[in-house]
Design an enzyme around this catalytic site. Structure first.
Site, PDB file in Angstrom:
ATOM      1  N   GLY A  86      39.744  38.900  61.793  1.00  0.00           N
ATOM      2  CA  GLY A  86      41.052  39.418  62.160  1.00  0.00           C
ATOM      3  C   GLY A  86      42.073  39.192  61.058  1.00  0.00           C
ATOM      4  O   GLY A  86      41.750  39.160  59.867  1.00  0.00           O
ATOM      5  N   SER A  87      43.313  38.970  61.455  1.00  0.00           N
ATOM      6  CA  SER A  87      44.400  38.860  60.478  1.00  0.00           C
ATOM      7  C   SER A  87      44.375  37.578  59.667  1.00  0.00           C
ATOM      8  O   SER A  87      45.147  37.449  58.708  1.00  0.00           O
ATOM      9  CB  SER A  87      45.752  38.994  61.190  1.00  0.00           C
ATOM     10  OG  SER A  87      45.903  40.297  61.730  1.00  0.00           O
TER      11      SER A  87
END
Length: 647
Positions: A326-327
C-alpha cells in the site's frame, strides 16, 4: 548233571568289559579335554571378547539441549525433568494386556495409548517407548510398588523441553518434536545420526530448527556393566556429553507480549528492528499458538483445531505472509524518483483525483484530488495520483532495480528457515511466471504499493530500518549472541551488508516529509502529544478489487475481504533506535488500526511508558534446568532435546 563254570573265561570277559569301559571313559574325558582346550586355549581371545561384550554395554549419553533467553536474560526455552513410564516391546509378549494392567494402577488416557501405538510403528529399533510422560510423584510411587510384576516396564528420568512463556513469541521460537522416520533417514544421509544417539527430539520450526546443530550439543557415551537380564549393575567409565549452546536473543519478550496483547483478537504481524544493528526487538505474528503442544506429539483434536482454523495460527506471518505494501511504499518510490532523476523535489503535478491512461482512470483515495502536489506533499497527504504518474513514467523495471537492494522481494537473510521472497515485479518476472508481456496499464498501481507487489512485513521493516540508517544495510537477526555452555564465552551476531549509495540531501527530504505525516498528515492522531519525533507512513492495502465507478464501503464487505491496515515508522528521527512495520489484516485505514500500535511500541521502548489502562507486564517464571546426572543410577537419564503464505 552239574555245570562246571569257567572262572578264567568269566574273569577275562570281566576284564575286557572293564577295559572297554575305561577306554570309553578316557575317550569321553579326552573329548571333554579337547573341547576344553579348544574353548579355553585356542578360542580364548574370541570368547573372552564376546563375554566382555555381553557384560559391558555402551550406552549413549544425549546432551542437554541449549537454553534460549531474551535480551534481558528472561528464559524462553528450558529443560525440565520428569519421570516417564516406558515399555520395551521386545520383552513383552502381549502389550495390550500389560497396558490394561498398568491402567489399573495409574490412569492411562486414550491419547496416551494412541501416541504409544504411533511411536511403536515409527520406532522399530527403539529400546523403550514412552507410554505416559511427566508422571506425578504419586504415580511414580504406585508404579514403583508394582514394578516387580511387569517385565519390560521401566520408569525413566528424562528431560523435556518447556516454553515457560506459552504462546508469547511462539512463531520466532518454534518448537521441538519427536524425531520421525523421515528425520532419521535424512540424518543418516547427512551422516549426522551419530550425534543423535539416545536423543528422541529435534527442532522442527523457528529458532529451534535454525540453530538445531548449536542447540543440540555433542553426544557422550557411558560403559556400563549389565546382568544377564540386561539390568545395569554399575558404571565403568563415562565420556560426558557436551551440552548445546545457549542462545541470547535480541528480542525483548516483554515488548513482544505487549504487542501481542495490543493486537487483541485481530490478525496481523509486526516487526521492530534496531536499524543500527539489525537486532529484532519484536517479531509478532497473530494469532499465536502454544509450542508446548508439539513437544510430546500434539493430539489429533488440538492439531485439527490449529490446522483448520481459518485465521491460520500456524502461519508465521512476518516470515511467510505476503501482502501489498500500500502507501507505505511511497517513501521508497519518492527516493527512487529523486535518485534516478525522474523527479526533482520541486516538480509539481495537478492532482484532480485520478490518473488517466487510455480509457481508464486510476482513482485517488481522495475523489476530489489534492490540488497542486510536489514530492514532499505527495508523502504527507499520500497522493495516489502523484505515484500513479511517477510509476508509469519510470517503468516497472526501473522501479524493480531500485527497490531490490532495499530487500523488497528478496530474502532478508534473517536467522529463520523457510523465509519467502514475495514478489517484486518486473517484465522478466511476468514473462517467467505467466509467459506474458508486461502491459503499460499494469505499471501505475505498482507506484502505490498495489498490483503485483507482494512483500513480507519483515521486508518492509527491514527496508524502513535501512532508510532510517541512511542506506546502511544491517541484516535482521533474532539471535544477538551465542553462549558457549562450558566456557560461558559470548559470541555476538551482527552482519552488515553493502551500503546503498544515497544522496544525503534526498534522504533528508523524504524523512522530513515522513515526520510531517505524523504531525499534520495521516498519522497525526496516533502521534499526538508524542515526546519524541517520529517519521512514518500509513498504508491501506486492498484485498479485493473495486469496480471503477464503485465506492469502497467496509460496512458492506465481509470482514475477511476488507482492506489491510499498514504503518511503517522509525524514531527518534535524529538518532533512530527503532524501526517498525505492522499490518493489521482487514483492519481498514492504516491510521485507524496499525498506527496506534506503533505509537505504543515507541512509548514503551523509548520512554518506558505504558497506556494508562495497561497492566504491568507479568511473565511466567521458568522451571529449573536440572542436570540429570544427579538422578539415581537406577533410572537411566536421557534428556530430549506448517504454514501457508498468500502469494
Amino acid at each position: 548233571m552239574i555245570e562246571v563254570k569257567d572262572t578264567g573265561k568269566e574273569l577275562h570277559q570281566l576284564h575286557l568289559r572293564l577295559t572297554l569301559a575305561l577306554l570309553l571313559i578316557l575317550l569321553c574325558f579326552g573329548v571333554l579335554m579337547a573341547r576344553f582346550i579348544y574353548l579355553q586355549v585356542i578360542r580364548y581371545s574370541d570368547f573372552r571378547a564376546q563375554a566382555e561384550d555381553n557384560r559391558i554395554a555402551l550406552v549413549p549419553v544425549p546432551p542437554a539441549r541449549g537454553l534460549i533467553y531474551d535480551r534481558n536474560g528472561i528464559l524462553l526455552a528450558e529443560n525440565v525433568s520428569a519421570f516417564t513410564l516406558e515399555l520395551a516391546p521386545r520383552l513383552i509378549d502381549n502389550l495390550d494386556a500389560v497396558i490394561d494392567q498398568l491402567a489399573q494402577i495409574i490412569e492411562i488416557a486414550p491419547k496416551d495409548r494412541r501416541r504409544f501405538k504411533r511411536l511403536l510403528e515409527d520406532s522399530k529399533t527403539t529400546d523403550t517407548i514412552p507410554l505416559k510422560i511427566r508422571l506425578t510423584d504419586e504415580e511414580v510411587a504406585k508404579l514403583a510398588v508394582h514394578r516387580y510384576r511387569f517385565k519390560g516396564v521401566e520408569i525413566k528420568a528424562r528431560q523435556f523441553r518447556n516454553y515457560p512463556q506459552g504462546e508469547v513469541g511462539s512463531h520466532l521460537l518454534g518448537y521441538i518434536g519427536r524425531i520421525s522416520v523421515e528425520d532419521k533417514r535424512r540424518l543418516e544421509e547427512s551422516e549426522e545420526s551419530t550425534n543423535y544417539a539416545g536423543s528422541t527430539h529435534m527442532g522442527k520450526v523457528g529458532l529451534e530448527l535454525s540453530y538445531e546443530k548449536l542447540l543440540l550439543g555433542e553426544a557422550g557415551a557411558e560403559e556400563v556393566e549389565v546382568s544377564a537380564g540386561g539390568r545395569v549393575v554399575r558404571s565403568l567409565s563415562r565420556t560426558p556429553a557436551r551440552p548445546g549452546a545457549n542462545l541470547h536473543l535480541s528480542v525483548d519478550i516483554k515488548l513482544q507480549k505487549l504487542v501481542e496483547e495490543w493486537f487483541g483478537d485481530r490478525k496481523g504481524a509486526l516487526v521492530a528492528i534496531d536499524p543500527k544493528t539489525g537486532d529484532i526487538l519484536a517479531f509478532v505474528s497473530k494469532p499465536t499458538f502454544d509450542p508446548n503442544l508439539f513437544v510430546d506429539g500434539i493430539d489429533s483434536q488440538s492439531w485439527t483445531a490449529l490446522n483448520e482454523d481459518p485465521d491460520k495460527p500456524l502461519l508465521n506471518r512476518p516470515l511467510r505472509g505476503t501482502y501489498p505494501p500500500g502507501s507505505t511504499y511511497k517513501p521508497f518510490m519518492a527516493m527512487a524518483a529523486l535518485e534516478t532523476g525522474a523527479r526533482t523535489p520541486e516538480y509539481t503535478i495537478a492532482d484532480p483525483g485520478y490518473f488517466a491512461l487510455g480509457g481508464h482512470r486510476f482513482r485517488d483515495s481522495k475523489p476530489t484530488g489534492h490540488g497542486s502536489v510536489d514530492l514532499r506533499k505527495s508523502i504527507i497527504v499520500s497522493s495516489d495520483t502523484y505515484y500513479y504518474k511517477l510509476a508509469y513514467e519510470m517503468g516497472v523495471d526501473a522501479i524493480h532495480d531500485f527497490m531490490k537492494p532495499w530487500g523488497f522481494g528478496q530474502l532478508t537473510g534473517i536467522d529463520l528457515e523457510n523465509e519467502v521472497t514475495g514478489i517484486l515485479p518486473s517484465t522478466a518476472w511476468k514473462m517467467k511466471r505467466y509467459k506474458q508481456k508486461w502491459l503499460p496499464g499494469e505499471t501505475p498501481s505498482i507506484g502505490i504499493g498495489q498490483g503485483y507487489n507482494s512483500f513480507t512485513i519483515l521486508q518492509l521493516a527491514h527496508a524502513t530500518g535501512v532508510l532510517a540508517n541512511n542506506g546502511i544495510v544491517m541484516r535482521p537477526h533474532l539471535v544477538k549472541s551465542i553462549e558457549d555452555p562450558v566456557t560461558r564465552k559470548m559470541t555476538p551476531v551482527q552482519k552488515e551488508e553493502p551500503r546503498i549509495a544515497l544522496k544525503p540531501g534526498y534522504l533528508e527530504i523524504v524523512k522530513a516529509a515522513m515526520v510531517e505525516v505524523n504531525k499534520v498528515g495521516t498519522g497525526r492522531v496516533a502521534f499526538a502529544g508524542a515526546e519524541y519525533v517520529a517519521a512514518g507512513k500509513t498504508g491501506t492495502a486492498q484485498v479485493i478489487g473495486i469496480k471503477q465507478n464503485e465506492r469502497y464501503d467496509a460496512r458492506r464487505i465481509e470482514e475477511r475481504f476488507r482492506d489491510h491496515s499498514l504503518f511503517m515508522s522509525f524514531a527518534p528521527v535524529d538518532n533512530p533506535r527503532l524501526a517498525v512495520a505492522v499490518i493489521v489484516e482487514n483492519g481498514g485505514f492504516g491510521a485507524q488500526a496499525a498506527a496506534p500500535i506503533v505509537r505504543k511500541v515507541f512509548d514503551y521502548h523509548l520512554l518506558g511508558k505504558l497506556p494508562k489502562d495497561q497492566a504491568p507486564v507479568v511473565l511466567p517464571k521458568g522451571g529449573e534446568d536440572v542436570d540429570l546426572r544427579d538422578v539415581p543410577e537406577s533410572m537411566e537419564p536421557e534428556p530430549i532435546a506448517p504454514a501457508e503464505a498468500r502469494q
